[in-house]
Design an enzyme around this catalytic site. Structure first.
Site, PDB file in Angstrom:
ATOM      1  N   ASP A 118       0.860  -1.188   0.000  1.00  0.00           N
ATOM      2  CA  ASP A 118       0.000   0.000   0.000  1.00  0.00           C
ATOM      3  C   ASP A 118       0.890   1.230   0.000  1.00  0.00           C
ATOM      4  O   ASP A 118       2.067   1.170   0.361  1.00  0.00           O
ATOM      5  CB  ASP A 118      -0.909  -0.008   1.238  1.00  0.00           C
ATOM      6  CG  ASP A 118      -1.909   1.149   1.250  1.00  0.00           C
ATOM      7  OD1 ASP A 118      -2.354   1.559   0.166  1.00  0.00           O
ATOM      8  OD2 ASP A 118      -2.237   1.639   2.348  1.00  0.00           O
ATOM      9  N   HIS A 119       0.327   2.345  -0.424  1.00  0.00           N
ATOM     10  CA  HIS A 119       1.025   3.626  -0.373  1.00  0.00           C
ATOM     11  C   HIS A 119       0.662   4.340   0.926  1.00  0.00           C
ATOM     12  O   HIS A 119      -0.516   4.592   1.202  1.00  0.00           O
ATOM     13  CB  HIS A 119       0.644   4.506  -1.567  1.00  0.00           C
ATOM     14  CG  HIS A 119       1.211   4.031  -2.867  1.00  0.00           C
ATOM     15  ND1 HIS A 119       0.496   4.039  -4.051  1.00  0.00           N
ATOM     16  CD2 HIS A 119       2.429   3.516  -3.166  1.00  0.00           C
ATOM     17  CE1 HIS A 119       1.257   3.568  -5.030  1.00  0.00           C
ATOM     18  NE2 HIS A 119       2.429   3.251  -4.514  1.00  0.00           N
ATOM     19  N   TYR A 123      -5.050   4.575   0.250  1.00  0.00           N
ATOM     20  CA  TYR A 123      -6.121   3.717  -0.266  1.00  0.00           C
ATOM     21  C   TYR A 123      -5.722   2.909  -1.500  1.00  0.00           C
ATOM     22  O   TYR A 123      -6.498   2.787  -2.444  1.00  0.00           O
ATOM     23  CB  TYR A 123      -7.383   4.542  -0.577  1.00  0.00           C
ATOM     24  CG  TYR A 123      -7.738   5.577   0.454  1.00  0.00           C
ATOM     25  CD1 TYR A 123      -7.964   5.214   1.783  1.00  0.00           C
ATOM     26  CD2 TYR A 123      -7.840   6.919   0.112  1.00  0.00           C
ATOM     27  CE1 TYR A 123      -8.292   6.171   2.744  1.00  0.00           C
ATOM     28  CE2 TYR A 123      -8.169   7.883   1.070  1.00  0.00           C
ATOM     29  CZ  TYR A 123      -8.392   7.495   2.384  1.00  0.00           C
ATOM     30  OH  TYR A 123      -8.716   8.439   3.332  1.00  0.00           O
ATOM     31  N   HIS A 124      -4.528   2.313  -1.469  1.00  0.00           N
ATOM     32  CA  HIS A 124      -4.054   1.565  -2.636  1.00  0.00           C
ATOM     33  C   HIS A 124      -3.605   0.142  -2.292  1.00  0.00           C
ATOM     34  O   HIS A 124      -2.498  -0.259  -2.651  1.00  0.00           O
ATOM     35  CB  HIS A 124      -2.886   2.300  -3.302  1.00  0.00           C
ATOM     36  CG  HIS A 124      -3.218   3.661  -3.807  1.00  0.00           C
ATOM     37  ND1 HIS A 124      -2.256   4.629  -4.039  1.00  0.00           N
ATOM     38  CD2 HIS A 124      -4.402   4.236  -4.128  1.00  0.00           C
ATOM     39  CE1 HIS A 124      -2.836   5.733  -4.471  1.00  0.00           C
ATOM     40  NE2 HIS A 124      -4.141   5.515  -4.530  1.00  0.00           N
ATOM     41  N   PRO A 125      -4.405  -0.666  -1.617  1.00  0.00           N
ATOM     42  CA  PRO A 125      -3.974  -2.035  -1.324  1.00  0.00           C
ATOM     43  C   PRO A 125      -3.853  -2.869  -2.593  1.00  0.00           C
ATOM     44  O   PRO A 125      -4.718  -2.819  -3.466  1.00  0.00           O
ATOM     45  CB  PRO A 125      -5.077  -2.566  -0.406  1.00  0.00           C
ATOM     46  CG  PRO A 125      -6.282  -1.750  -0.740  1.00  0.00           C
ATOM     47  CD  PRO A 125      -5.762  -0.394  -1.087  1.00  0.00           C
TER      48      PRO A 125
END
Length: 539
Positions: free
Chosen positions: A299-300, A475-477
């Site tokens: 994630d980021h 919000y980048h899983p």
């Protein structure tokens, strides 16, 4: 559109009407002989805030449309637990995300190909990005205009964001009018998935135009329990319908999981596909021992610097009744103004060190400030510049809590677990401060609110500790059902689950490495790629 059915049968059953699933449903049903069932755990996208770009303030953390996941306490964040919004509605997370259209770097996809994943290099996927796109700026070597996904420029201008770009240029970072073009590096303005001031979700782009196709059946409120596997083949999906009854949707061809980086590995594990020892802990009989299911989570992580301003910002406009009225009227009359705002206006892709080959950090710049979307803006004039590491080394995992599909899985992000990740987040914060110290932005800043003057510029330990105590997900899983050629890979290069016939995964969980940017555009590309491979294998 159905809310349930006693028994359904089609050539393909797709789980999840998110960014990838909507694309696959659209492309496969373009052949009238192909029957598709699309199952979505959420409801229809009727909430009006979904379609207003700034509506993410209202939809995130709303359990009617958001899964409202939460991570386990994370050691890298000094034991903090983070909220992880994910869309539970037609369009999936594309119905409540920040609308930012970012493809990543060409080198991201070329690395995938170098890992042995044939067909996933930049030259392979660029045509798929173009095929989806209806670019407001027009078509060229990097952009398309014939696709259903509207990509447009910002319809909002704010002086503080213009000043941020000018200050970044003064600090030595070049202006880039198109980070989705020949090169990502530089500063500029975001492109967003919107059309005429309205959100263009995957559902709006790919589902709405084809709802009347008789070979497409969409079932909402369908909470998937497991993949039905018979003699080593996926034959359908067992789900609970809106009434709570257990149903099965049968697939004569294939089952495609597009439930996202949290949902897809959870469904696989509930179906007996995963690490045998972990499944046994929950009384699930292993069908295929695939230890990689749920691993490789990436994630980021963003560090959000906030600066109080010497002039008014959007914070002031939305706190005023008159200001809110003006904003509403501008949107109602012209489809412009703050209600058309994506999650950020300005962006920058930069290298923290000249020895880094391509940008390794990204900025999101917002003419407002808040602790989180949905909680309201701060009671003072301010803006935010958040910075994230583009290619984190840290890897987390998704684990089952129980064999009950209604129980959210345990999410262990494992942020800041490597020295490179820790150094990069600190370097990004320092670059943010350097930009803030350049004109014309410097003159607009009253004081640094976060981290604040108590954390000295040369105090790396202090900056890192501030990040641990305040950084949050962007919000980048990704990566939890990764494709690869090694023994730990869950999928092959054609997105087929190892050891099970007739079962694929197509969403951001398939990424072997996270892309260098926001993940919605790549999720749509993955849907395009999957639909091509499924059609090829059908014949």
């Amino acid at each position: 559109m159905d809310t349930g059915a006693a028994e359904l049968r089609a050539d393909y059953v797709i789980v999840g009407a998110g960014s990838s699933g909507c694309v696959i449903a659209n492309r496969l049903t373009a052949d009238p002989s192909v029957r598709v069932i699309l199952l979505e755990a959420g409801g229809r996208d009727t909430n009006p805030w979904i379609h207003v770009p700034v509506g993410y303030f209202k939809t995130m953390h709303n359990p009617a449309v958001d899964w409202c996941y939460r991570t386990e306490p994370d050691p890298g964040l000094n034991g903090r637990s983070l909220e992880w919004p994910r869309g539970k509605v037609l369009g999936g997370s594309s119905s409540l995300n920040g609308l930012l259209y970012v493809r990543g770097q060409a080198q991201d996809y070329d690395r995938w190909r170098q890992m042995g994943l044939e067909g996933w290099g930049w030259s392979d996927v660029l045509p798929l990005f173009k095929r989806s796109e209806n670019q407001e700026r027009g078509g060229d070597a990097y952009h398309g205009t014939d696709g259903p996904l509207a990509v447009s420029n910002m319809r909002l201008v704010r002086p503080v964001c213009d000043a941020w770009i000018a200050a970044a240029e003064a600090a030595g970072y070049p202006f880039n009018p198109d980070y989705n073009g020949a090169s990502q590096e530089g500063v500029g303005y975001f492109q967003l998935t919107a059309r005429n001031g309205r959100r263009c979700s995957a559902a709006a782009a790919f589902l709405k135009p084809v709802l009347d196709r008789p070979n497409l059946k969409i079932v909402t409120r369908a909470h998937v329990r497991r993949v039905v596997i018979e003699e080593g083949r996926a034959t359908g999906i067992e789900y609970g319908d809106a009434s709570g009854a257990v149903r099965v949707a049968y697939a004569d061809g294939e089952v495609i999981l597009s439930a996202g980086a949290i949902g897809s590995p959870q469904i696989l594990m509930l179906s007996g596909v995963g690490e045998a020892a972990h499944l046994a802990e929950h009384g699930i009989a292993p069908v295929v021992d695939l230890p990689g299911v749920g691993r490789n989570l990436q994630d980021h992580l963003q560090a959000r610097l906030v600066y109080k301003c010497t002039e008014t910002t959007l914070n002031d406009e939305v706190r005023s009744l008159v200001g809110r009225g003006r904003i509403f009227m501008e949107y109602a009359l012209f489809r412009t103004g703050p209600m058309t705002m994506a999650a950020s206006l300005a962006t920058g892709f930069m290298r923290t060190d000249e020895r880094v080959e391509t940008p390794d950090i990204q900025f999101h710049v917002q003419p407002w400030s808040a602790d989180s979307p949905g909680e309201g803006v701060h009671p003072f004039s301010a803006f935010t510049m958040s910075v994230c590491q583009l290619r984190p080394e840290s890897r987390g995992e998704i684990r089952l809590r129980s064999p009950d599909a209604a129980d959210h899985p345990a999410i262990h992000p494992n942020y800041l677990a490597t020295e490179t990740d820790r150094q990069t987040i600190v370097a990004g914060i320092k670059i943010a401060r350097r930009i803030a110290d350049n004109s014309p932005l410097r003159e607009k800043i009253a004081v640094e609110y976060r981290p604040g003057p108590d954390v000295a510029a040369d105090d790396d330990d202090g900056l890192l500790d501030w990040a641990r105590n305040s950084a949050t997900t962007i919000y980048h899983p990704t990566g939890t059902c990764r494709m690869g050629v090694d023994g730990q890979a869950v999928l092959d290069a054609r997105l087929r689950v190892r050891g099970i016939r007739g079962l694929r995964v197509a969403d951001c969980s398939v990424m072997p490495e996270i892309v260098s940017g926001n993940t919605n555009a790549p999720a749509i590309m993955i849907g395009e790629k999957a639909s091509d491979m499924i059609a090829e294998d059908r014949h």
